[in-house]
Enzyme design. Structure first.
Site, PDB file in Angstrom:
ATOM      1  N   HIS A 117       0.873  -1.178   0.000  1.00 25.93           N
ATOM      2  CA  HIS A 117       0.000   0.000   0.000  1.00 25.93           C
ATOM      3  C   HIS A 117       0.912   1.231   0.000  1.00 25.93           C
ATOM      4  CE1 HIS A 117      -2.813   2.915   1.830  1.00 25.93           C
ATOM      5  NE2 HIS A 117      -3.799   2.105   1.473  1.00 25.93           N
ATOM      6  N   CYS A 351      -4.661   2.305  -3.746  1.00 28.29           N
ATOM      7  CA  CYS A 351      -3.419   2.831  -3.151  1.00 28.29           C
ATOM      8  C   CYS A 351      -2.271   1.838  -3.304  1.00 28.29           C
ATOM      9  CB  CYS A 351      -3.594   3.191  -1.672  1.00 28.29           C
ATOM     10  SG  CYS A 351      -4.771   4.486  -1.404  1.00 28.29           S
TER      11      CYS A 351
HETATM   12  N1  PMP Z   1      -1.716  -0.607   4.698  1.00 26.97           N
HETATM   13  C1  PMP Z   1      -2.624  -1.394   4.126  1.00 26.97           C
HETATM   14  C2  PMP Z   1      -2.221  -2.767   3.668  1.00 26.97           C
HETATM   15  C3  PMP Z   1      -3.922  -0.935   3.956  1.00 26.97           C
HETATM   16  O1  PMP Z   1      -4.831  -1.709   3.372  1.00 26.97           O
HETATM   17  C4  PMP Z   1      -4.273   0.349   4.419  1.00 26.97           C
HETATM   18  C5  PMP Z   1      -5.680   0.892   4.261  1.00 26.97           C
HETATM   19  N2  PMP Z   1      -6.240   0.697   3.017  1.00 26.97           N
HETATM   20  C6  PMP Z   1      -3.286   1.119   5.024  1.00 26.97           C
HETATM   21  C7  PMP Z   1      -2.012   0.612   5.157  1.00 26.97           C
HETATM   22  C8  PMP Z   1      -3.583   2.492   5.546  1.00 26.97           C
HETATM   23  O2  PMP Z   1      -4.497   2.432   6.591  1.00 26.97           O
HETATM   24  P1  PMP Z   1      -5.118   3.769   7.202  1.00 26.97           P
HETATM   25  O3  PMP Z   1      -5.707   4.511   6.049  1.00 26.97           O
HETATM   26  O4  PMP Z   1      -6.141   3.283   8.161  1.00 26.97           O
HETATM   27  O5  PMP Z   1      -4.012   4.527   7.844  1.00 26.97           O
END
Ligand code: PMP
Length: 393
Positions: A117, A351
């Site tokens: 991500h 993302c």
């Molecule tokens: N890492 C991963 C693997 C995710 O899926 C996500 C959220 N889609 C995030 C990090 C970021 O999480 P947050 O937006 O809650 O900070």
């Protein structure tokens, strides 16, 4: 509604007059009554700032906040609650580690994977590190035998489960190899903490990051586990509540965890994580894993059997997300039409642009599952896909 779904009031809602089929859990999960009640009860009867007050309410909210920390600590198998810091979420947790380790990372290298991500990519770049991805096979599974550590490698940062493919990375194997070179490992557990029992000692990582809102708790709250051996790193943030002595010449810091929690935290959010853990443990993490796996595998198999559907990723250990595309139909259009049927999915690059580039696509439709999803939800998705395909035929 039967099963755990009955505990989640939003699931009784109709969308465009249709039953809500909520399959966007990797973005955020819904909240059970017990978590919603805990948050509103806190504001109704215990609200006060923590740690600094001598009065009754401040003591109660401090106790409840610290109790939540203890619950997180035992939920992830930490040695002690001091290893658990409350943050604003996974992104914030990773950014804090990047900032704290910046002096070591700048000009050096962080080893990641090709499914990360953006939250496990950009913070390292901001800290001045170069990134290199551990090689993957064609199904995007990690080739741990090909992990190459150089003098410049200062950290390995891997997601436990991909938010796009649902594949579970062999984090234990990664930490085993990292230990041979004395390299710390950060595990992004944003997509595993709600699906898989996690024990940080068993995994052997130095940092573990996750978000409350994907595990049935509030948004704007998350966790950073830091192993004892990194307990004295430079705090990423400064301010009230984390200092021992402040003079204009310099400042000394408190011991962890308060050292890493500058300012007033999201107290109700932390307490909501405690309530979410109580809820999940009430069902049992092993049972959650087993029951979810049955629905997940069923959905995946049905998708694989459906004509004109490409499902991405391998079929090893999986959880949570399934990404797919319909032949000749844009992922966004598929998502829009499914929405009109009451089926909530997510579309786009999720993302994870580097992974999209590897797959040679711009985006996918992602259906992601939680403990309340059923085979009926999977059937609704497959029926919906059939209707989308009919519209385009
Ligand atoms: N890492 C991963 C693997 C995710 O899926 C996500 C959220 N889609 C995030 C990090 C970021 O999480 P947050 O937006 O809650 O900070």
């Amino acid at each position: 509604m039967t099963g755990p779904g009955k505990d989640f009031p939003i699931l009784a809602k109709e969308i465009y007059g249709k039953r809500l089929v909520y399959l966007d859990n990797a973005a955020t999960s819904q909240k059970p009554n017990s978590v919603i009640d805990t948050i509103s009860d806190f504001y109704r009867s215990d609200n006060s700032n923590i740690h600094r007050g001598v009065h009754y309410l401040s003591e109660v909210s401090s106790e409840r906040y610290e109790e939540a920390r203890e619950k997180v600590s035992s939920f992830i198998g930490a040695d002690e609650p001091a290893e658990v810091t409350f943050t604003a979420g996974t992104t914030d947790s990773i950014n804090q580690v990047a900032r704290s380790l910046e002096p070591v990372l700048r000009g050096n290298e962080v080893l990641i994977t090709g499914v990360e991500h953006h939250s496990d990519i950009v913070p390292w770049q901001l800290a001045g590190a170069r990134l290199r991805a551990i090689p993957m096979d064609e199904g995007c599974d990690l080739l741990t035998d090909s992990i190459e550590i150089t003098d410049r490698t200062k950290l390995i940062a891997v997601s436990h489960a991909s938010n796009v493919l649902g594949s579970v990375n062999p984090v234990r194997e990664v930490t085993r190899i990292a230990k041979e070179h004395d390299i710390p490992v950060l595990v992004d557990a944003a997509q595993s903490i709600q699906h898989i029992p996690i024990d940080v000692k068993d995994i052997g990582c130095d940092f573990l990051a996750f978000s409350g809102h994907k595990m049935y708790a509030a948004t704007g709250i998350g966790v950073l586990y830091t192993s004892e051996r990194f307990s004295e790193i430079m705090p990423a943030r400064g301010g009230g509540g984390m200092v021992d002595k402040v003079t204009l010449e310099g400042t000394t810091y408190l011991k962890p965890p308060l050292r890493y929690e500058a300012g007033t935290p999201h107290i109700a959010g932390a307490i909501s994580i405690g309530a979410a853990i109580d809820y999940m443990q009430g069902i049992g993490m092993d049972k959650i894993r087993r029951d979810e796996h049955e629905v997940y595998s069923y959905a995946r198999e049905r998708l694989l059997e459906t004509d004109g559907v490409t499902v991405y990723g391998n079929t090893g250990q999986m959880c949570g997300s399934i990404s797919f595309n319909l032949e000749n139909i844009h992922h966004y259009d598929t998502g829009m039409i499914l929405d009109k049927m009451g089926i909530a999915v997510r579309t786009g690059h999720h993302c994870a642009q580097p992974l999209m580039r590897t797959l040679g696509i711009e985006g996918t439709v992602r259906a992601s599952f939680a403990l309340y999803n059923t085979k009926d939800d999977a059937d609704a998705l497959i029926d919906g896909i059939g209707k989308v395909r009919m519209m385009y035929s």
